[in-house]
Scaffold this active site. Structure first.
Site, PDB file in Angstrom:
ATOM      1  N   SER A 169       0.819  -1.220   0.000  1.00  0.00           N
ATOM      2  CA  SER A 169       0.000   0.000   0.000  1.00  0.00           C
ATOM      3  C   SER A 169       0.845   1.259   0.000  1.00  0.00           C
ATOM      4  O   SER A 169       0.442   2.278  -0.564  1.00  0.00           O
ATOM      5  CB  SER A 169      -0.950  -0.013   1.196  1.00  0.00           C
ATOM      6  OG  SER A 169      -0.228  -0.089   2.407  1.00  0.00           O
ATOM      7  N   CYS A 182      -6.314  -6.868   0.353  1.00  0.00           N
ATOM      8  CA  CYS A 182      -5.084  -6.724   1.135  1.00  0.00           C
ATOM      9  C   CYS A 182      -4.570  -5.284   1.096  1.00  0.00           C
ATOM     10  O   CYS A 182      -5.164  -4.432   1.739  1.00  0.00           O
ATOM     11  CB  CYS A 182      -4.052  -7.757   0.680  1.00  0.00           C
ATOM     12  SG  CYS A 182      -2.833  -8.058   1.963  1.00  0.00           S
ATOM     13  N   HIS A 241      -6.360 -12.631  -0.307  1.00  0.00           N
ATOM     14  CA  HIS A 241      -6.177 -12.471  -1.757  1.00  0.00           C
ATOM     15  C   HIS A 241      -7.082 -13.427  -2.533  1.00  0.00           C
ATOM     16  O   HIS A 241      -6.632 -14.502  -2.933  1.00  0.00           O
ATOM     17  CB  HIS A 241      -4.723 -12.778  -2.134  1.00  0.00           C
ATOM     18  CG  HIS A 241      -3.748 -11.781  -1.621  1.00  0.00           C
ATOM     19  ND1 HIS A 241      -3.353 -10.680  -2.356  1.00  0.00           N
ATOM     20  CD2 HIS A 241      -3.088 -11.702  -0.453  1.00  0.00           C
ATOM     21  CE1 HIS A 241      -2.489  -9.974  -1.661  1.00  0.00           C
ATOM     22  NE2 HIS A 241      -2.315 -10.569  -0.503  1.00  0.00           N
ATOM     23  N   GLU A 294      -7.793 -13.288  -5.433  1.00  0.00           N
ATOM     24  CA  GLU A 294      -7.342 -13.325  -6.832  1.00  0.00           C
ATOM     25  C   GLU A 294      -6.293 -14.408  -7.086  1.00  0.00           C
ATOM     26  O   GLU A 294      -5.990 -14.695  -8.236  1.00  0.00           O
ATOM     27  CB  GLU A 294      -6.778 -11.951  -7.245  1.00  0.00           C
ATOM     28  CG  GLU A 294      -5.488 -11.517  -6.557  1.00  0.00           C
ATOM     29  CD  GLU A 294      -5.684 -10.883  -5.189  1.00  0.00           C
ATOM     30  OE1 GLU A 294      -6.764 -11.061  -4.590  1.00  0.00           O
ATOM     31  OE2 GLU A 294      -4.738 -10.238  -4.706  1.00  0.00           O
TER      32      GLU A 294
END
Ligand code: GLN
EC number: 4.3.3.6
Length: 190
Positions: free
Chosen positions: A49, A79, A172, A174
């Site tokens: 981030s 996340c 996650h 993904e």
């Protein structure tokens, strides 16, 4: 047709684009303002981030992102993306700011103090079977505002939340080709 952007400053952009593709949704990477303007919804991926925040400033995307989220663009953060969508941040890097939108307080790297990375099966509100959650230096949600719904928790800490058109997960979804969380986002937020 809905176009879903994936913020492509850093992180696991490809995995999110692949998930959208499997769901038959038009996905596109977003690095520039015009690309953001062309999207109906946005995914903010996992990654780091602090790097995304710095790059968003450099690319002059931070204010446009805030404007779009504030004016109702659906967004899913995973996340690091959860960190970026949080209104309030604990254990951020020096000066770290967020896009905000979700009325939550997020603690960055929260699970990191206990264990850097782990995987666990989670019950998620709205999904029939459990989801295999992959947590990598993951944040957790420490406080939620009135309008926020907790969709999943680990040891009492919320790790998936939704508020109107915004959704975020500490883990996650993904990475393991299980697209149900993306589907849930598309069906309930978009
Ligand atoms: N710890 C990272 C951060 O603060 C998030 C890690 C991740 O996205 N896997 O941005």
């Amino acid at each position: 047709m809905t176009t879903v952007g994936v913020l492509a400053l850093q992180g696991d952009v490809r995995e999110h684009l692949a998930a959208l593709d499997r769901l038959g949704v038009k996905g596109t990477s977003v690095r520039r303002r015009e690309e953001l303007d062309a999207c109906d919804a946005l995914v903010i991926p996992g990654g780091e981030s602090t790097a995304m925040w710095r790059l968003a400033r450099t690319f002059e995307l931070l204010d446009p992102l805030r404007d779009r989220v504030r004016t109702g663009m659906p967004a899913l953060g995973t996340c690091a993306g959860m960190v970026l969508l949080a209104d309030r941040l604990l254990d951020g890097a020096e000066g770290q700011k967020t896009i905000g939108g979700l009325d939550i307080t997020v603690r960055r790297n929260a699970f990191g103090r206990q264990t850097e990375s782990f995987e666990t099966d989670l019950e998620v509100t709205g999904l029939e079977d459990t989801v295999h959650g992959v947590f990598i230096r993951a944040p957790w949600v420490e406080e939620i505002g009135d309008g926020v719904e907790v969709l999943a928790s680990v040891e009492g800490h919320p790790v998936a939340v939704r508020q109107n058109q915004l959704m975020a997960t500490s883990f996650h979804p993904e990475v393991n080709a299980d697209d149900r969380l993306h589907r849930l986002f598309l069906d309930t937020c978009c």
